[in-house]
Design a protein around this motif. Structure first.
Motif, PDB file in Angstrom:
ATOM      1  N   UNK A 132       0.821  -1.212   0.000  1.00  0.00           N
ATOM      2  CA  UNK A 132       0.000   0.000   0.000  1.00  0.00           C
ATOM      3  C   UNK A 132       0.855   1.261   0.000  1.00  0.00           C
ATOM      4  N   UNK A 133       2.149   1.116   0.257  1.00  0.00           N
ATOM      5  CA  UNK A 133       3.039   2.279   0.249  1.00  0.00           C
ATOM      6  C   UNK A 133       3.356   2.745  -1.172  1.00  0.00           C
ATOM      7  N   UNK A 134       3.087   1.885  -2.149  1.00  0.00           N
ATOM      8  CA  UNK A 134       3.306   2.256  -3.545  1.00  0.00           C
ATOM      9  C   UNK A 134       2.049   2.918  -4.101  1.00  0.00           C
ATOM     10  N   UNK A 135       2.171   3.730  -5.156  1.00  0.00           N
ATOM     11  CA  UNK A 135       0.974   4.284  -5.808  1.00  0.00           C
ATOM     12  C   UNK A 135       0.046   3.156  -6.253  1.00  0.00           C
ATOM     13  N   UNK A 136      -1.247   3.426  -6.297  1.00  0.00           N
ATOM     14  CA  UNK A 136      -2.229   2.375  -6.581  1.00  0.00           C
ATOM     15  C   UNK A 136      -2.044   1.741  -7.952  1.00  0.00           C
ATOM     16  N   UNK A 137      -1.457   2.484  -8.901  1.00  0.00           N
ATOM     17  CA  UNK A 137      -1.260   1.928 -10.239  1.00  0.00           C
ATOM     18  C   UNK A 137       0.182   1.461 -10.468  1.00  0.00           C
ATOM     19  N   UNK A 138       0.955   1.382  -9.404  1.00  0.00           N
ATOM     20  CA  UNK A 138       2.347   0.930  -9.544  1.00  0.00           C
ATOM     21  C   UNK A 138       2.356  -0.580  -9.790  1.00  0.00           C
ATOM     22  N   UNK A 139       2.996  -1.058 -10.859  1.00  0.00           N
ATOM     23  CA  UNK A 139       2.950  -2.495 -11.167  1.00  0.00           C
ATOM     24  C   UNK A 139       3.706  -3.323 -10.130  1.00  0.00           C
ATOM     25  N   UNK A 140       3.167  -4.511  -9.870  1.00  0.00           N
ATOM     26  CA  UNK A 140       3.838  -5.437  -8.960  1.00  0.00           C
ATOM     27  C   UNK A 140       4.999  -6.150  -9.640  1.00  0.00           C
ATOM     28  N   UNK A 141       4.817  -6.453 -10.933  1.00  0.00           N
ATOM     29  CA  UNK A 141       5.763  -7.330 -11.619  1.00  0.00           C
ATOM     30  C   UNK A 141       5.919  -6.911 -13.073  1.00  0.00           C
ATOM     31  N   UNK A 142       7.072  -7.236 -13.633  1.00  0.00           N
ATOM     32  CA  UNK A 142       7.303  -7.032 -15.055  1.00  0.00           C
ATOM     33  C   UNK A 142       7.635  -8.351 -15.713  1.00  0.00           C
ATOM     34  N   UNK A 143       7.203  -8.520 -16.975  1.00  0.00           N
ATOM     35  CA  UNK A 143       7.444  -9.755 -17.722  1.00  0.00           C
ATOM     36  C   UNK A 143       8.264  -9.425 -18.971  1.00  0.00           C
ATOM     37  N   UNK A 144       9.367 -10.130 -19.157  1.00  0.00           N
ATOM     38  CA  UNK A 144      10.181  -9.966 -20.356  1.00  0.00           C
ATOM     39  C   UNK A 144      10.231 -11.290 -21.099  1.00  0.00           C
ATOM     40  N   UNK A 145       9.949 -11.241 -22.408  1.00  0.00           N
ATOM     41  CA  UNK A 145       9.967 -12.458 -23.234  1.00  0.00           C
ATOM     42  C   UNK A 145      11.331 -12.604 -23.885  1.00  0.00           C
ATOM     43  N   UNK A 146      11.923 -13.792 -23.756  1.00  0.00           N
ATOM     44  CA  UNK A 146      13.231 -14.077 -24.349  1.00  0.00           C
ATOM     45  C   UNK A 146      13.129 -15.281 -25.285  1.00  0.00           C
ATOM     46  N   UNK A 147      13.627 -15.144 -26.521  1.00  0.00           N
ATOM     47  CA  UNK A 147      13.601 -16.278 -27.453  1.00  0.00           C
ATOM     48  C   UNK A 147      14.814 -17.180 -27.233  1.00  0.00           C
ATOM     49  N   UNK A 148      14.949 -17.703 -25.997  1.00  0.00           N
ATOM     50  CA  UNK A 148      16.135 -18.486 -25.683  1.00  0.00           C
ATOM     51  C   UNK A 148      15.941 -19.216 -24.362  1.00  0.00           C
ATOM     52  N   UNK A 149      16.987 -19.920 -23.967  1.00  0.00           N
ATOM     53  CA  UNK A 149      16.998 -20.683 -22.724  1.00  0.00           C
ATOM     54  C   UNK A 149      17.075 -19.760 -21.532  1.00  0.00           C
ATOM     55  N   UNK A 150      16.408 -20.117 -20.428  1.00  0.00           N
ATOM     56  CA  UNK A 150      16.483 -19.332 -19.207  1.00  0.00           C
ATOM     57  C   UNK A 150      17.884 -19.331 -18.630  1.00  0.00           C
ATOM     58  N   UNK A 151      18.186 -18.285 -17.864  1.00  0.00           N
ATOM     59  CA  UNK A 151      19.514 -18.166 -17.279  1.00  0.00           C
ATOM     60  C   UNK A 151      19.660 -19.100 -16.084  1.00  0.00           C
ATOM     61  N   UNK A 152      20.909 -19.321 -15.681  1.00  0.00           N
ATOM     62  CA  UNK A 152      21.166 -20.113 -14.491  1.00  0.00           C
ATOM     63  C   UNK A 152      22.073 -21.285 -14.775  1.00  0.00           C
ATOM     64  N   UNK A 153      22.761 -21.760 -13.743  1.00  0.00           N
ATOM     65  CA  UNK A 153      23.680 -22.878 -13.915  1.00  0.00           C
ATOM     66  C   UNK A 153      22.970 -24.158 -14.348  1.00  0.00           C
ATOM     67  N   UNK A 154      21.668 -24.265 -13.991  1.00  0.00           N
ATOM     68  CA  UNK A 154      20.938 -25.466 -14.376  1.00  0.00           C
ATOM     69  C   UNK A 154      20.720 -25.554 -15.879  1.00  0.00           C
ATOM     70  N   UNK A 155      20.966 -24.454 -16.582  1.00  0.00           N
ATOM     71  CA  UNK A 155      20.740 -24.439 -18.024  1.00  0.00           C
ATOM     72  C   UNK A 155      21.653 -25.430 -18.750  1.00  0.00           C
TER      73      UNK A 155
END
Length: 235
Positions: A132-155
């Motif tokens: 509630x400390x954020x403005x009412x229209x402040x987004x909670x999350x952002x989504x980015x689409x990548x045409x590739x494998x996810x990051x991380x050592x498990x890749x």
């Protein structure tokens, strides 16, 4: 009051108007603290003469936190560029026309969202008050689409010659708080960075809800024709 900079080899540079320190999120407080500007208790414990007792130096650091979802897909993605028969024509097309697969770095599609109310129903009062400390229209999350494998050592456990698509979910209303500190009076020693990663429950529940949202998206009739098998990462 800062009037300039003295280098380690004895040169002094003075400013005519003002000195602005802009050395990054870690090096700025690092440089201030080894120079005697910061929490006096810490500075004194490291035998650094206190120029200014400012407990806030290095405190209240915030960073975003992310996680991936990855699926194998039946369309050609950037992963295919690891194959010479595909990468070489792509390189030629870029060099000649500035077009083709290499004209995009990937991840150039991004969207913001407030988590839908049905996925907020089990959030605690503490989480609700935090957000509630954020403005009412402040987004909670952002989504980015990548045409590739996810990051991380498990890749490395996944076949790199197949085509994958990933969505990166990143907190936008970040509430976890970290800090930057020092371990010595020597500027050459690396600062002590504590991200405070996911120390606030609000960041945790946002990412959990975001994963549910993207799993529902990948399960939609619009995306199902290009998917091969089940979720690859995290699985």
């Amino acid at each position: 009051e800062a009037t300039g900079v003295e280098t380690t080899n004895g040169h002094t540079f003075t400013a005519k108007k003002e000195v602005i320190l802009s050395a990054g999120f870690a090096q700025s407080p690092h440089l201030l603290m080894v120079s005697g500007v910061g929490p006096s208790d810490l500075l004194s414990s490291l035998d650094i003469p206190v120029v200014a007792d400012l407990p806030g130096v290095g405190q209240n650091m915030k960073d975003q936190f992310s996680t991936f979802l990855t699926y194998q897909v039946g369309v050609e993605t950037a992963d295919a560029l690891s194959i010479p028969d595909i990468s070489e024509p792509a390189i030629n097309e870029w060099n000649e026309n500035g077009s083709g697969p290499l004209a995009s770095a990937g991840g150039d599609l991004y969207g913001f969202e407030l988590i839908p109310k049905n996925l907020r129903s089990n959030w605690s009062e503490e989480v609700i008050e935090t957000l509630a400390r954020f403005p009412s229209d402040w987004p909670h999350v952002g989504y980015a689409a990548f045409p590739s494998l996810g990051e991380g050592n498990y890749a490395i456990t996944v076949n790199p010659l197949l085509n994958y698509a990933s969505v990166l979910m990143t907190t936008q209303a970040t509430s976890s708080i970290g800090s930057v500190s020092i371990t010595s009076a020597d500027i050459r020693d690396t600062p002590l960075i504590d991200l405070g990663a996911l120390s606030n429950e609000a960041d945790v529940v946002i990412l959990i809800a975001a994963i549910k949202r993207m799993r529902a998206a990948f399960a939609s009739k619009e995306l199902s024709p290009i998917l091969i098998g089940e979720e690859v990462l995290p699985g």
